[in-house]
Design an enzyme around this catalytic site. Structure first.
Site, mmCIF file in Angstrom:
data_model
loop_
_atom_site.group_PDB
_atom_site.id
_atom_site.type_symbol
_atom_site.label_atom_id
_atom_site.label_comp_id
_atom_site.label_asym_id
_atom_site.label_seq_id
_atom_site.Cartn_x
_atom_site.Cartn_y
_atom_site.Cartn_z
ATOM 1 N N HIS A 137 -6.298 -18.600 26.146
ATOM 2 C CA HIS A 137 -6.433 -18.583 27.612
ATOM 3 C C HIS A 137 -7.851 -18.839 28.119
ATOM 4 O O HIS A 137 -8.272 -18.265 29.126
ATOM 5 C CB HIS A 137 -5.949 -17.238 28.173
ATOM 6 C CG HIS A 137 -4.553 -16.868 27.792
ATOM 7 N ND1 HIS A 137 -3.673 -17.750 27.235
ATOM 8 C CD2 HIS A 137 -3.880 -15.696 27.915
ATOM 9 C CE1 HIS A 137 -2.509 -17.138 27.008
ATOM 10 N NE2 HIS A 137 -2.614 -15.895 27.410
ATOM 11 N N GLY A 188 -2.384 -22.353 27.707
ATOM 12 C CA GLY A 188 -1.120 -21.631 27.556
ATOM 13 C C GLY A 188 -0.776 -20.791 28.766
ATOM 14 O O GLY A 188 0.400 -20.518 29.017
ATOM 15 N N HIS A 267 7.307 -17.368 30.711
ATOM 16 C CA HIS A 267 6.469 -16.291 31.233
ATOM 17 C C HIS A 267 6.382 -16.428 32.750
ATOM 18 O O HIS A 267 5.950 -17.446 33.277
ATOM 19 C CB HIS A 267 5.089 -16.390 30.595
ATOM 20 C CG HIS A 267 4.184 -15.244 30.861
ATOM 21 N ND1 HIS A 267 3.495 -15.093 32.045
ATOM 22 C CD2 HIS A 267 3.839 -14.175 30.086
ATOM 23 C CE1 HIS A 267 2.759 -13.994 31.991
ATOM 24 N NE2 HIS A 267 2.946 -13.417 30.813
ATOM 25 N N GLU A 319 7.537 -11.100 28.946
ATOM 26 C CA GLU A 319 7.316 -10.929 30.394
ATOM 27 C C GLU A 319 7.912 -12.115 31.149
ATOM 28 O O GLU A 319 7.277 -12.710 32.024
ATOM 29 C CB GLU A 319 5.812 -10.809 30.679
ATOM 30 C CG GLU A 319 5.132 -9.701 29.892
ATOM 31 C CD GLU A 319 3.614 -9.709 30.019
ATOM 32 O OE1 GLU A 319 3.039 -10.799 30.222
ATOM 33 O OE2 GLU A 319 2.999 -8.635 29.915
ATOM 34 N N CYS A 337 1.780 -8.823 38.707
ATOM 35 C CA CYS A 337 1.125 -10.130 38.830
ATOM 36 C C CYS A 337 2.122 -11.228 39.161
ATOM 37 O O CYS A 337 1.771 -12.212 39.831
ATOM 38 C CB CYS A 337 0.390 -10.478 37.544
ATOM 39 S SG CYS A 337 -1.171 -9.606 37.302
ATOM 40 N N CYS A 415 -4.478 -6.809 33.910
ATOM 41 C CA CYS A 415 -4.508 -7.930 34.855
ATOM 42 C C CYS A 415 -3.998 -7.528 36.238
ATOM 43 O O CYS A 415 -4.468 -8.064 37.252
ATOM 44 C CB CYS A 415 -3.680 -9.096 34.313
ATOM 45 S SG CYS A 415 -1.991 -8.658 33.844
#
Length: 652
Positions: A137, A188, A267, A319, A337, A415
């Site tokens: 990431h 990703g 995701h 997720e 998120c 996050c």
């Protein structure tokens, strides 16, 4: 050619003064930002360690030590800086600004000469940058830093952070692309795409817009980049030792090019961040095919894969989205998120086309999932937002171990808390959009906006007691008499909206287009618009294809979804049965959780005490007795004692 039909009124042109949301934004300024700073510095007793500031100090050469936390840990600090920027935009604070400047200085010191910044790869694996985009990431972290830098520049006018991130973005443009020697890849975890559009908007540099376009257009092309990268690194992953199967391309929304994607997969946060970037790009480049892809993915997400609370992502495994109508209540994920990303997506779509469905979802996710993710003290958070909680299952059932019965002080992967902070701190920017001849009101939040319409300055002042009451007043004050249209969102939950202008009744239906009532007239200083959105508790039922809710109902009043808590209804909420025709009575409880409207109803309750200790099944009719049901707004659950909670209620 731009496809935008309206643009956001800048945050520093909107001042909120709202009985519901102003306490939240004040909490962010006075409690959340300082608390999260302590968390980022590992100063919260009993909370999971962040390592974020420690990593930055090591990378900047200010201390020695090992990298701690996740490979993408810098993103938490970036989102905190963005929240600080939004707070400063309307509430200057010299001490907070000086603190942010010190952090920005450390980021600049840790930045490499070529523009690269990432504390993990600086400290731990300096020779491995850009070798595992699937897992690590780097571009996701870069995107959050870019967003923070743009927000800080717009709030303070200071260019230092912006220039640091421009150097980083310029370097990314050298590394990635389709020319010989460049990496023909993408991250990703999507985020860089929407961040680069913001950088383009702030600088006017078209290179950043084209780089965003590259990342969007390249995704899903063959040969598949993530598969090639996996092969090149020896079929390994960052997350565990040994060889692993090839990446799941659908999980990364890279199975096919974005314009060919028809369903929300993979995701959930990554998906809606990508959709937001797609919508941004479509608007700025005039790409009609990209806009059509956004519409398709929006429709699938909200009509087949969204919870009534505005949550998305139904499984803890990755997720992620699963498939249409698979929305379990007890094993749900619905990451905070993800709802924030859905709000971003809705906000961009509203700027492309003013349709009530986007404002409806924005409002639903904001008032329920996002508001409910943070405790009233501003110091505890939900990562997962369930619609049904049974504490024993959370303790003992591995399928429910991610479902917490109380909000947590921090997370190792944290996050969500700074994401909530940055959204709430920037909330004023989501209320209005405008174009040359129309001002749109998307959210009913007490505020005063300064903007220009039809070549004339305009002050628009909104006041209400929303979401507890549906009476909204808007005072229109142009610098001089001017013709324009004021478009008011008529929420999908509302029936029988009433409208007055200067006391004169107007019929809403003839004015309504796609969920907005357009009032077109010559506006004078002091004109008053009164909108009445009748607010009564309503039963909501699910499509029968949504199997988890068969035979059940939910309660919604205005934008607020309600739930049952054990604190009000006793144990075993599944034993309560609501009469499908019974009255839903409302009353304001000034002593409950700061004052809320509760919903009560006569119900029945199966008598669990009538069952023998060793009796698991029986042929006889279930014995029942009367029960007075009490429901509270979902966003407030878990602020008292731990216990059961349920949004969906059995009905007969």
């Amino acid at each position: 050619m731009s496809l935008f039909t309206s643009k956001q009124v800048p945050l520093n042109k909107v001042r909120m003064d709202d009985p519901f949301w102003s306490p939240y934004t004040q909490l962010v300024r006075e409690v959340v930002i300082p608390y999260q700073w302590e968390a980022l510095n590992d100063e919260i007793p009993g909370a999971e360690t962040s390592h974020a500031m420690s990593n930055l100090l090591i990378a900047a050469g200010k201390k020695t030590g090992e990298f701690g936390g996740f490979v993408f840990q810098d993103s938490d600090l970036a989102k905190w800086l963005e929240a600080v920027a939004y707070s400063l935009a309307n509430h200057p604070d010299a001490e907070l600004e000086a603190l942010a400047d010190r952090v920005i200085g450390l980021i600049e010191e840790a930045q490499h000469d070529d523009g690269y910044f990432n504390t993990y790869f600086t400290i731990k694996e300096p020779d491995k940058r850009w070798t595992n985009l699937t897992d690590c990431h780097e571009l996701y972290v870069a995107g959050h830093l870019i967003e923070a830098a743009v927000a800080y520049f717009e709030a303070t006018g200071k260019r230092r952070f912006l220039e640091v991130m421009c150097r980083f973005a310029d370097y990314i443009g050298v590394v990635f692309g389709r020319e010989p020697g460049q990496i023909r890849g993408y991250d990703g975890h999507q985020e860089i795409e929407l961040a680069l559009v913001k950088l383009y908007q702030a600088t006017g540099n078209d290179i950043y817009l084209q780089l965003s376009r590259y990342f969007i257009d390249e995704r899903g092309q063959q040969p598949h980049f993530f598969t090639q990268e996996w092969e090149k690194r020896g079929e390994t992953t960052h997350w565990r030792q040994g060889k692993v199967p090839p990446p799941n391309l659908a999980y990364h929304q890279s199975h096919v090019p974005v314009r060919e994607q028809k369903e929300a997969v993979g995701h959930s946060v990554r998906a809606v961040y990508m959709y937001t970037g797609m919508a941004d790009l479509a608007g700025h480049t005039g790409d009609a095919s990209l806009l059509e892809a956004c519409r398709t993915l929006w429709n699938n997400t909200v009509s087949k894969q969204m919870y009534i609370t505005g949550g998305i992502g139904s499984t803890a495994q990755g997720e992620a989205f699963t498939f249409d109508y698979d929305l379990p209540n007890d094993t749900v994920y619905a990451e905070t998120c993800a709802s924030i990303g859905l709000i971003f997506f809705a906000n961009r779509m509203l700027q492309l086309e003013a349709k009530g469905q986007y404002a409806d979802v924005l409002e639903r996710a904001l008032y329920n999932n996002v508001a409910g993710s943070m405790a009233l003290d501003g110091k505890h958070y939900f990562y997962v937002n369930p619609l049904e909680v049974w504490p024993e299952a959370s303790k003992h059932n591995p399928s429910c171990k991610h479902v917490k019965t109380s909000r947590q002080p921090w997370f190792g992967c944290s996050c969500c808390p700074p994401n909530v902070a940055r959204l709430l701190a920037s909330l004023g920017g989501y209320i209005y959009t405008s174009n040359a001849d129309t001002v749109y009101t998307h959210l009913y939040i007490g505020s005063e906006a300064q903007l220009e319409v039809a070549g004339t300055g305009l002050q628009l002042k909104q006041s209400s007691n929303y979401p507890w009451e549906g009476r909204i007043q808007l005072e229109v004050n142009p610098d001089e008499a001017v013709e324009f249209s004021l478009a008011l969102h008529i929420p999908g939950w509302c029936r029988g909206a009433q409208l007055k202008v200067n006391g004169e009744q107007m019929e809403v239906e003839p004015l309504a287009v796609d969920g907005y009532a357009y009032i077109s007239r010559l506006w004078q200083v002091g004109d008053i618009v009164e909108l009445e959105l009748p607010m009564t508790a309503q039963r909501v039922r699910a499509n029968p294809k949504l199997r988890a809710n068969a035979g059940k109902t939910a309660i919604q009043r205005g934008p607020l979804v309600y739930c049952l808590e054990e604190a009000d209804n006793g144990e075993l909420l599944t034993a309560i049965v609501l009469d499908s025709e019974g009255e839903l009575a409302e009353r304001f409880d000034a002593h409950l959780l700061g004052g809320v409207v509760v919903v009560e109803a006569a119900a029945s309750r199966e008598d669990e005490n009538a069952w023998g200790e060793e009796e698991l099944y029986r042929f006889a009719t279930q014995p029942t007795g009367p029960h007075q049901l009490k429901a509270i707004p979902y966003f407030l659950w878990g602020n008292r004692t731990q216990g059961e909670m349920s949004v969906w209620i059995r009905e007969k």
